[in-house]
Design a protein around this motif. Structure first.
Motif, short mmCIF file in Angstrom:
data_model
loop_
_atom_site.label_atom_id
_atom_site.label_comp_id
_atom_site.label_asym_id
_atom_site.label_seq_id
_atom_site.Cartn_x
_atom_site.Cartn_y
_atom_site.Cartn_z
N ALA A 40 0.80 -1.01 -0.21
CA ALA A 40 -0.06 0.21 -0.02
C ALA A 40 0.88 1.19 -0.03
O ALA A 40 1.75 1.25 0.69
N TYR A 41 0.46 2.26 -0.85
CA TYR A 41 1.24 3.38 -0.88
C TYR A 41 0.34 4.56 -0.43
O TYR A 41 0.90 5.77 0.16
N VAL A 79 -7.36 1.88 1.11
CA VAL A 79 -5.93 1.81 0.63
C VAL A 79 -5.78 1.51 -0.49
O VAL A 79 -6.65 0.74 -1.00
N ALA A 80 -4.76 2.25 -1.21
CA ALA A 80 -4.23 1.81 -2.49
C ALA A 80 -3.01 1.52 -2.75
O ALA A 80 -2.04 2.05 -1.87
N THR A 120 3.76 -0.85 3.51
CA THR A 120 3.79 -2.21 3.02
C THR A 120 4.98 -2.97 3.90
O THR A 120 5.95 -2.53 4.35
N ARG A 121 4.69 -4.22 3.90
CA ARG A 121 5.68 -5.14 4.62
C ARG A 121 6.86 -5.33 3.22
O ARG A 121 6.38 -6.00 2.30
N GLU A 126 -0.21 -3.60 5.28
CA GLU A 126 0.17 -3.31 6.86
C GLU A 126 -0.61 -2.16 7.31
O GLU A 126 -0.49 -0.95 6.64
N LEU A 127 -1.49 -2.20 8.32
CA LEU A 127 -2.30 -0.72 8.88
C LEU A 127 -2.09 -0.85 10.42
O LEU A 127 -2.11 -1.59 10.88
N ALA A 128 -1.87 0.19 10.72
CA ALA A 128 -1.66 0.45 12.48
C ALA A 128 -2.83 1.69 12.68
O ALA A 128 -2.93 2.73 11.92
N ARG A 129 -3.38 1.48 13.77
CA ARG A 129 -4.33 2.83 14.19
C ARG A 129 -4.02 2.94 15.74
O ARG A 129 -3.73 2.35 16.50
#
Length: 775
Positions: free
Chosen positions: A53-54, A66-67, A417-418, A426-429
């Protein structure tokens, strides 16, 4: 016309009980990982599938799009995913939460994503056919993730460079009100780049009215330039940021264009500004945002003294450095590692800044860094550290954070991105901010009106109401209030409900003009109940529109009814249940809405009314619209003898006063009780430790130090000053001059009334038999 506002009893009383909860050993803090998202705040999607994801964009309902890229024929294809508030893929989007877009068999990667006014998803980047050169690629998806065939050719637009052999790619998208989109990126010829920007119509055709025949391409006059992001200012001007190369050194490069695509000569030098952040540095700008004062906050990377650091500059509207920020308008900082980069920036209420990117050395991890409005590390951002002001997010591999967005509920989401095999999105909140509006509304005067109060940026309530609201034709009755965005336009509206003495009615006044009725007066229970009611509001279903909760006052049962306003103006009942387990009780109920357990969904508090003790039930927000379940067992708002002696219940509000990501519980003494304000930690209550919360309250005092008065006190919670802590507003009780007293969250702690507060006279200081109701 006032300006719009911008953008939360028992007849026979059973003993309170406690119910088991999930473990929550570490309370959340602003800037810390949000435990309600994914696994401990982290979500990994399709690990091993080669995805990345960028870019990301937040929706108004807590979801995130996400894209990036996913393996496809000839290389990679565009990847678009929609993620639920809990970190899972949304199966109603595309196919199983994913949409992939191939532009013709080459290698395609999305670098930008945005929402148009219709809710369609625009995705931009580059497409490289075989051994050919990079071309701009833009696609449009419907809100449910299907390709929109009305855009371009089968939902896709490909724009080659004007000369064969040149490369061109899109890095940023700015949707237009008419459905078109501005596309910004870099044009490279012979290895030398230039900024380029154009505009497409709503059908995907080149708009010849923009720039010169639809395009503006320019350089800063040095060795080469690259554009990385674009945004708009309040006037609609387009701001572009990136880098320009001067010898072996890179500099921040900034340009401003008019809405029509022409360089704005009032900015910098001929519409351009370029600079280094300090002597001996080499710098590249990756992101830009505009603050409430119209200043540009530009973030990126700065190498030189101190290593590789996050670099930030703040410019005034003319392109000159803002000397009130950092040192000469610039800041170089990091998250603790020797390798730091900022790829995105968010501006929070009050001018606080959050940078998203990476940190490390040798391992690379996501990073988020909070800055105060003057550019110092923000000690209130992840105060538990190990570096207050910075959060390092480790998924266990090489993790590159590319995008940072803030959702409507205040949460911060970092997407990336991994990088190392096997790859993955990957996402973190993170806990981002308090989740209360800034305005308050007060009623209680017997003319059917309410006073709207919009605070100053410093958190002071105005001496004269911002607006006087009316919805019931001026009956000789008081009204009670709540403030929330009911129609999803990101402007807080005011919900009004009548008090005792007239047939019960509820209405909603639009915050856009403080006059229009979004919901005309209606009878919420049927039968013209005349005992009055209470109202609170919050977005339980994450659709961007707050539901409003109605409960009866004296002589009513403990019923709670939840309504929502649909786009067509109808108000269906979403839930209807007894908030207190005694259907024979006839003292009514008072409600409040706030995210007590910090899971991103507001919870519902119900307090008993007249004739009941100060009994309180807390319902888990995610269950309210389906099968209401308690977050904790019922308990008495006040401990000790007050639990027995107070027979007319308590007033209740909820909001994050401590800034730890959990809505705290604010109780006010009911009629016949003293004007006591008792503030309990939401984190402790959510963990089931009510006794601990009451033994060590966040704050505990009598308004004005008056323990003898018996008019009670009504309470509300709002984020008046835009910091990470909500404020408590106390409305005067029965039989005293009408007024409010406001306490800033930062001053609320321990026993004893804070020494600093604001007093405000309302309704001419009239003595009101029911007191001032504030919401």
């Amino acid at each position: 016309m006032p300006p719009p506002r911008t953008a939360d009893r028992t007849r026979s009383r059973p003993a309170p009980r406690l119910e088991a909860l999930e473990a929550r050993e570490v309370p959340a803090e602003v800037g810390a990982l949000d435990p309600s998202f994914g696994a401990g705040g982290l979500a990994s999607l399709n690990v091993g599938g080669g995805d990345g994801a960028y870019a990301a964009v937040a929706l108004g309902d807590g979801r995130v799009v996400v894209a990036g890229f996913t393996p496809g024929v000839g290389g990679v294809d565009f990847l678009v995913e929609r993620v639920n508030p809990d970190g899972s893929l949304d199966p109603t989007f595309g196919t199983g939460g994913r949409a992939t877009i191939d532009f013709g068999g080459g290698s395609d990667a999305a670098r930008a994503v945005a929402l148009d006014p219709a809710g369609n998803i625009l995705v931009g980047g580059k497409s490289t056919p075989g051994l050919g050169n990079d071309r701009v690629a833009v696609a449009r998806l419907t809100p449910n993730g299907m390709i929109d065939a009305t855009f371009g050719l089968a939902g896709r637009v490909i724009l080659p460079a004007p000369v064969i052999g040149q490369d061109i790619e899109a890095r940023s998208l700015l949707p237009e009100a008419n459905g078109g989109v501005v596309v910004a990126g870099t044009l490279t010829a012979g290895g030398v780049g230039r900024f380029t920007i154009g505009r497409l119509t709503s059908t995907g055709a080149i708009d010849p009215t923009f720039g010169t025949a639809g395009n503006t391409t320019f350089s800063f006059g040095f060795l080469g330039d690259r554009l990385y992001e674009a945004t708009r200012d309040a006037a609609g001007n387009i701001v572009l940021v990136g880098e320009t190369q001067v010898g072996a050194v890179y500099r921040f490069a900034v340009a401003r264009l008019t809405p029509g695509g022409v360089l704005d000569g009032t900015f910098g030098i001929g519409g351009k500004a370029w600079f280094n952040l300090a002597a001996g540095t080499s710098d590249s700008a990756s992101a830009v945002a505009v603050d409430a004062a119209g200043r540009l906050v530009i973030a990126g990377t700065s190498s030189g003294p101190g290593g590789l650091l996050m670099g930030v500059a703040r410019l005034n509207g003319n392109g000159a450095p803002d000397g009130t920020f950092g040192t000469g308008g610039v800041v170089r900082t990091g998250a603790g590692g020797g390798f730091n980069q900022a790829s995105s920036v968010v501006i929070q209420p009050g001018g606080r800044i959050v940078l998203g990117g990476i940190t490390g050395g040798p391992a690379i991890d996501f990073a988020a860094v909070g800055l105060t409005p003057t550019g110092a590390l923000d000690p209130a951002f992840n105060p538990a550290g190990p570096t207050p002001g910075a959060t390092v997010i480790d998924f266990g591999g090489t993790d590159i954070g590319h995008a940072l967005v803030q959702s409507a509920d205040g949460r911060l989401v970092v997407a990336g991105t991994r990088e190392a095999a096997p790859g993955g999105v990957e996402l973190a909140r993170l806990i981002g901010d308090v989740e209360k509006g800034t305005a308050v509304a007060a009623g209680g005067v017997a003319d059917g009106t309410a006073a709207l109060l919009d605070p100053t940026p410093a958190g002071a309530l105005p001496g004269t109401p911002t607006a006087t609201l009316t919805a019931f034709g001026g009956p000789a009755v008081n009204v009670r209030t709540a403030v929330a965005d009911v129609n999803g336009d990101e402007i807080d509206d005011v919900i009004l409900i009548t008090g005792p003495g007239t047939p019960l009615r509820v209405a909603v006044v639009s915050g856009a003009d403080n006059v229009t009725l979004l919901v005309a007066p209606f009878d919420p229970f049927g039968g013209d109940f005349a005992g009055g009611g209470f109202v609170s509001a919050g977005d339980f279903d994450h659709d961007g529109r707050a539901e409003f909760v109605v409960s009866p006052d004296v002589s009513g049962g403990p019923r709670v009814t939840v309504f929502s306003r649909r786009p067509d103006g109808s108000t269906p009942v979403r839930a209807n249940f007894f908030g207190i387990d005694d259907p024979d009780f006839r003292g009514g109920a008072r409600t409040a809405v706030g995210d007590v357990d910090g899971d991103g969904t507001p919870d519902l508090l119900v307090a008993a009314g007249f004739g009941g003790g100060p009994r309180v039930a807390v319902f888990r927000g995610a269950s309210v619209l389906s099968s209401p379940t308690r977050l904790v067992g019922d308990f008495f708002a006040f401990p000790g003898t007050d639990a027995v002696n107070l027979r007319n219940g308590a007033f209740v509000a909820a909001g994050d006063v401590t800034g730890d990501g959990f809505a705290d519980l604010a109780f006010g003494g009911g009629p016949g009780g003293a004007p006591r304000v008792f503030l309990l930690s939401g984190a402790l209550v959510a963990a089931g430790d009510v006794d601990g919360a009451q033994a060590a309250p966040v704050s505990n005092f009598f308004v004005g130090g008056n323990a003898a008065d018996r008019g009670g006190v009504r309470v509300a919670v709002a984020d008046l000053d835009g910091d990470t802590r909500a404020e408590v507003v106390a409305g005067s009780g029965e039989g005293v001059a009408a007024g409010l007293r406001a306490y800033l969250g930062k001053n609320l702690s321990g026993t004893g009334e804070p020494a600093t507060f604001q007093d405000l006279t309302l309704f001419g200081g009239t003595t009101l038999p029911g007191g001032v109701f504030v919401g």
